[in-house]
Motif scaffolding. Structure first.
Motif, short mmCIF file in Angstrom:
data_model
loop_
_atom_site.label_atom_id
_atom_site.label_comp_id
_atom_site.label_asym_id
_atom_site.label_seq_id
_atom_site.Cartn_x
_atom_site.Cartn_y
_atom_site.Cartn_z
N MET A 295 0.62 57.54 22.09
CA MET A 295 0.87 56.69 20.92
C MET A 295 2.06 55.79 21.14
O MET A 295 2.02 54.58 20.86
CB MET A 295 1.11 57.58 19.69
N PHE A 296 3.15 56.36 21.66
CA PHE A 296 4.37 55.58 21.90
C PHE A 296 4.10 54.43 22.87
O PHE A 296 4.49 53.28 22.61
CB PHE A 296 5.46 56.49 22.46
N PHE A 297 3.42 54.70 23.98
CA PHE A 297 3.19 53.65 24.98
C PHE A 297 2.21 52.59 24.47
O PHE A 297 2.41 51.39 24.72
CB PHE A 297 2.69 54.27 26.29
N SER B 200 -11.05 48.79 16.10
CA SER B 200 -9.83 49.20 16.81
C SER B 200 -9.98 48.99 18.31
O SER B 200 -9.02 48.59 18.99
CB SER B 200 -9.53 50.67 16.52
N SER B 201 -11.18 49.25 18.83
CA SER B 201 -11.42 49.06 20.26
C SER B 201 -11.33 47.58 20.64
O SER B 201 -10.78 47.24 21.70
CB SER B 201 -12.79 49.62 20.65
N ILE C 91 -7.79 66.51 13.81
CA ILE C 91 -8.85 65.65 14.34
C ILE C 91 -8.44 64.19 14.16
O ILE C 91 -8.09 63.78 13.06
CB ILE C 91 -10.19 65.92 13.63
N LEU C 92 -8.50 63.44 15.24
CA LEU C 92 -8.21 62.00 15.20
C LEU C 92 -9.52 61.23 15.28
O LEU C 92 -10.49 61.69 15.89
CB LEU C 92 -7.29 61.60 16.35
N SER C 93 -9.53 60.04 14.69
CA SER C 93 -10.79 59.31 14.53
C SER C 93 -11.09 58.33 15.66
O SER C 93 -12.03 57.55 15.56
CB SER C 93 -10.77 58.55 13.19
N HIS C 94 -10.27 58.36 16.74
CA HIS C 94 -10.48 57.43 17.84
C HIS C 94 -10.51 58.18 19.17
O HIS C 94 -10.42 59.41 19.20
CB HIS C 94 -9.39 56.36 17.87
N CYS D 123 -4.64 58.02 20.72
CA CYS D 123 -3.73 58.42 19.64
C CYS D 123 -2.99 57.21 19.08
O CYS D 123 -2.31 56.50 19.83
CB CYS D 123 -2.72 59.44 20.17
N LEU D 124 -3.14 56.98 17.79
CA LEU D 124 -2.46 55.90 17.09
C LEU D 124 -1.63 56.48 15.95
O LEU D 124 -1.98 57.52 15.37
CB LEU D 124 -3.46 54.89 16.53
#
Length: 316
Positions: A103-105, A279-280, A175-178, A181-182
């Motif tokens: 997420m950070f990068f 998002s992609s 659970i993440l939706s992608h 990680c955002l």
């Protein structure tokens, strides 16, 4: 609860959804995604190599372009492990600290990309407004200082996000939706108040992407005002033509970002697949298209890449 949650972070993992509804096609989908990564990483690397290998390209415009290429390689490399891991090996579980690092990068390189686009708009303004002093104003030390400033600003703004998320307790299925990680996904996971995280995230977006886009628009207002003051039609056409590649890069970057924001605000109940696609597009399209845009529209870059390959052939 908070202490227990923090202790359990050593064993916490998150589940990446991937592309919802298309799980059975992940094998086939890996082909276009792999090709996009190849185009993004190889294309931007060629631009960096062309600028570095040709002293004729040691001009502000091309130096900024090479920095933009660095940020786009960074974004691509940041998402590659989890995206290709899911599509090829169905590896959906990710260590929580690894997720925070990704997420950070992702956000840091995206913020850097926005800052570089702003610097490039300033470059175009100086080139058109004061062409005789262009290289005297944008000297190499000044360009390096601008690049370091953009990097430090991006790191300083994004560093608090993973730190604050790590201090929160997590006590349900994560659970993440992608496929990556955002921050907008991760702040939905803690079983505690995340208002501070949401406010900080919004403030960072406004202070970085918001201000950058505002100053880019202001730069082009000043550029247009300057171009209109040029007497000859041919002079106006040539001046505007030098901005075409940068305008395309700005549109390729900001239009998907605006689309993602609109989707989150106005279409919350849309299919998860639609959100994933938007998002992609935001993360994958700019690194793929920008090398193509600059290679096609900028002759010195195109010649630099051709020279790069011709030199390799001579060496072999």
């Amino acid at each position: 609860m908070g202490a227990e949650g923090n202790e359990s972070l050593d064993f916490l993992s998150v589940f990446l959804t991937g592309i919802p509804g298309l799980e059975a096609q992940h094998g086939w989908l890996s082909i276009p995604f792999f090709l996009m990564y190849v185009v993004a990483i190889v294309g931007n690397s060629l631009i960096m190599a062309a600028v570095q290998g040709d002293s004729a390209l040691y001009e502000p415009m091309y130096l900024f372009l090479s920095v933009l290429a660095v940020t786009e390689v960074g974004v691509s490399v940041s998402t590659l492990p989890t995206v290709m891991g899911i599509l090829l090996f169905d590896a959906r579980w990710v260590d929580f600290d690894g997720c925070l690092a990704q997420m950070f990068f992702i956000h840091t390189f995206s913020c850097m990309e926005s800052g570089v686009l702003l610097a490039m708009s300033y470059d175009r303004f100086v080139a058109i407004y004061n062409p005789l002093r262009y290289t005297a104003i944008l000297t190499l030390p000044r360009i390096i200082s601008m690049g370091l400033g953009i990097t430090l600003k991006s790191v300083a703004f994004m560093a608090p996000l993973p730190v604050l998320l790590r201090r929160l307790p997590y006590c349900h299925i994560n659970i993440l939706s992608h496929s990556y990680c955002l921050h907008s996904d991760l702040i939905q996971l803690p079983c505690a108040d995340t208002k501070l995280n949401s406010i900080l995230g919004l403030a960072i977006v406004l202070a970085t992407f918001g201000l950058d886009s505002l100053f880019i628009v202001l730069s082009y207002v000043l550029i247009l005002y300057t171009v209109l003051s040029i007497a000859s039609g041919e002079g106006r056409r040539k001046a505007l033509n030098t901005c075409v590649s940068h305008i395309c890069a700005v549109l390729v970057y900001y239009v998907p970002m605006i689309g993602v924001s609109v989707m989150h605000c106005a279409a919350k109940h849309a299919s998860p697949l639609v959100h994933t696609i938007m998002s992609s597009i935001y993360l994958f399209v700019p690194p793929v298209l920008n090398p193509i845009i600059y290679s096609v529209k900028t002759r010195p870059i195109r010649q630099g890449i051709v020279t790069l390959f011709s030199c390799k052939k001579e060496l072999t």
